[in-house]
Design a protein around this motif. Structure first.
Motif, mmCIF file in Angstrom:
data_model
loop_
_atom_site.group_PDB
_atom_site.id
_atom_site.type_symbol
_atom_site.label_atom_id
_atom_site.label_comp_id
_atom_site.label_asym_id
_atom_site.label_seq_id
_atom_site.Cartn_x
_atom_site.Cartn_y
_atom_site.Cartn_z
ATOM 1 N N SER A 1 -19.734 -6.945 -41.608
ATOM 2 C CA SER A 1 -21.154 -7.077 -41.262
ATOM 3 C C SER A 1 -22.041 -6.590 -42.405
ATOM 4 N N PHE A 2 -21.652 -5.481 -43.044
ATOM 5 C CA PHE A 2 -22.460 -4.970 -44.148
ATOM 6 C C PHE A 2 -22.565 -6.006 -45.260
ATOM 7 N N LEU A 3 -21.430 -6.624 -45.615
ATOM 8 C CA LEU A 3 -21.448 -7.609 -46.694
ATOM 9 C C LEU A 3 -22.261 -8.841 -46.297
ATOM 10 N N GLU A 4 -22.085 -9.309 -45.071
ATOM 11 C CA GLU A 4 -22.752 -10.543 -44.652
ATOM 12 C C GLU A 4 -24.256 -10.375 -44.508
ATOM 13 N N PHE A 5 -24.701 -9.208 -44.065
ATOM 14 C CA PHE A 5 -26.117 -9.030 -43.767
ATOM 15 C C PHE A 5 -26.862 -8.218 -44.818
ATOM 16 N N HIS A 6 -26.150 -7.725 -45.812
ATOM 17 C CA HIS A 6 -26.812 -6.971 -46.871
ATOM 18 C C HIS A 6 -27.510 -7.931 -47.831
ATOM 19 N N HIS A 7 -28.794 -7.681 -48.072
ATOM 20 C CA HIS A 7 -29.553 -8.522 -48.999
ATOM 21 C C HIS A 7 -29.644 -7.830 -50.354
ATOM 22 N N SER A 8 -29.323 -8.574 -51.398
ATOM 23 C CA SER A 8 -29.344 -8.006 -52.746
ATOM 24 C C SER A 8 -30.023 -8.980 -53.693
ATOM 25 N N GLU A 9 -30.912 -8.451 -54.510
ATOM 26 C CA GLU A 9 -31.562 -9.273 -55.531
ATOM 27 C C GLU A 9 -30.624 -9.560 -56.696
ATOM 28 N N ASN A 10 -29.748 -8.619 -56.988
ATOM 29 C CA ASN A 10 -28.795 -8.800 -58.084
ATOM 30 C C ASN A 10 -27.445 -8.247 -57.657
ATOM 31 N N ILE A 11 -26.616 -9.131 -57.130
ATOM 32 C CA ILE A 11 -25.332 -8.699 -56.591
ATOM 33 C C ILE A 11 -24.400 -8.181 -57.679
ATOM 34 N N LYS B 1 -23.708 -14.919 -60.914
ATOM 35 C CA LYS B 1 -24.104 -14.454 -59.579
ATOM 36 C C LYS B 1 -23.513 -15.336 -58.490
ATOM 37 N N SER B 2 -23.586 -16.655 -58.659
ATOM 38 C CA SER B 2 -23.070 -17.555 -57.627
ATOM 39 C C SER B 2 -21.553 -17.465 -57.530
ATOM 40 N N ALA B 3 -20.872 -17.236 -58.663
ATOM 41 C CA ALA B 3 -19.414 -17.084 -58.627
ATOM 42 C C ALA B 3 -19.022 -15.804 -57.897
ATOM 43 N N ALA B 4 -19.736 -14.717 -58.170
ATOM 44 C CA ALA B 4 -19.458 -13.455 -57.487
ATOM 45 C C ALA B 4 -19.716 -13.584 -55.991
ATOM 46 N N GLU B 5 -20.818 -14.225 -55.617
ATOM 47 C CA GLU B 5 -21.129 -14.413 -54.202
ATOM 48 C C GLU B 5 -20.053 -15.232 -53.505
ATOM 49 N N PHE B 6 -19.495 -16.228 -54.203
ATOM 50 C CA PHE B 6 -18.467 -17.078 -53.592
ATOM 51 C C PHE B 6 -17.222 -16.270 -53.263
ATOM 52 N N LEU B 7 -16.738 -15.483 -54.209
ATOM 53 C CA LEU B 7 -15.523 -14.697 -53.980
ATOM 54 C C LEU B 7 -15.757 -13.524 -53.030
#
Length: 308
Positions: A258-268, A206-212
């Motif tokens: 904006s969608f990516l930055e402000f979208h909240h996801s429990e499991n990206i 999850k953290s690797a996906a969030e980074f990229l």
């Protein structure tokens, strides 16, 4: 600036990043594919072709077909060689605008394509050679060109293509996760050391996906690429309206960022395929909008398989 010159610069940036990103994706998959049984090689090769925008027919595609399509086919703008050929051709059209250093690097790279071996071992070397050559191109464009509109169009093309190629990298992980670790993918994107400095040694998928996908400071992340594209569009057209935007490209890129930055996801990770499709569609739409606004005709240079 003439629209044809602006268009050539825009596509130089896109094609350079396309060659770089395709080389990164191919390099990270080659070793694993080469070790698979032939039947699994064909299946994995078809999956890779689909990710890169080619929907295979009923024919079976093997590893050599994959290498030809992704690396050596000069007639296809989706291959590494084809992208470099097109980058050089666009630089020839804009010869009076690009710097001598950038032109000579593109020209030397073009002639160097004839010296590459077309087997699996040669493909490994070819990918690393391409990464070195594209790094030189980016370096010369940044250090020898004035930061005027010419450079902004070049940067805009690079930024949009980087977002698209990073999305394809992430899609490749999701589709071919068996045997492909996130560490390998981070290394492929050149992000491993930066990621470790940010996250430390303990991390998950999850953290690797969030980074990229979301990191604002890493230049190959999708959010960072969209931010750079938006900044280029603002500098190309700094006018401000009281309501909305008449620049469709800026609106499309801004909405996607904006969608990516402000979208909240429990499991990206579960939402990754949806995000990647949205990113690729935004890049295609933004590219079309740039063409309509700044260039004199609808370009025939679109990425094969771009999301309309």
């Amino acid at each position: 600036m003439l629209s044809r010159i602006a268009e050539s610069l825009f596509w130089i940036g896109r094609y350079i990043e396309r060659a770089d990103g395709t080389a990164r994706i191919l390099d990270v998959h080659l070793e694993r594919l080469n070790q698979l049984p032939q039947s699994q090689q064909r299946e994995a090769s078809q999956e890779m072709l689909t990710i890169m925008g080619s929907w295979p027919s009923d024919e079976e595609y093997g590893l050599q077909d994959l290498l030809q399509y992704m690396a050596y086919d000069r007639k296809s703008g989706a291959s590494i060689a084809g992208a470099l050929v097109q980058a050089r051709e666009n630089a020839r059209r804009a010869r009076e605008t690009v710097s001598s250093n950038l032109w000579e690097t593109l020209n030397t790279t073009y002639y160097g394509l004839n010296q590459q071996r077309k087997d699996v071992v040669g493909a490994f070397r070819f990918c690393h050679w391409v990464l070195e050559r594209t790094a030189m191109m980016r370096g010369f464009s940044d250090s020898t060109m004035s930061k005027d509109d010419s450079w902004q169009f070049l940067q805009l093309g690079r930024a949009l293509e980087t977002a698209d190629m990073t999305a394809r990298m992430l899609a490749a992980v999701d589709t071919q996760s068996n045997g492909l670790s996130w560490v390998t993918m981070l290394r492929s994107a050149g992000a491993y050391e930066s990621f470790l400095r940010t996250q430390g040694v303990a991390f998950g998928e999850k953290s690797a996906a969030e980074f990229l996908l979301l990191d604002r400071w890493f230049p190959r992340s999708i959010v960072s690429s969209f931010s750079l594209a938006e900044d280029c569009l603002i500098k190309l057209d700094p006018s401000v309206q009281r309501v909305g935007f008449d620049n469709d490209a800026r609106r499309i890129v801004g909405q996607a960022r904006s969608f990516l930055e402000f979208h909240h996801s429990e499991n990206i990770l579960d939402e990754l395929p949806e995000h990647m499709e949205r990113v690729q569609r935004a890049v295609a739409q933004a590219s079309d909008a740039v063409t309509r606004r700044y260039f004199s005709h609808i370009a025939d240079n679109a990425w094969v398989g771009e999301k309309a």
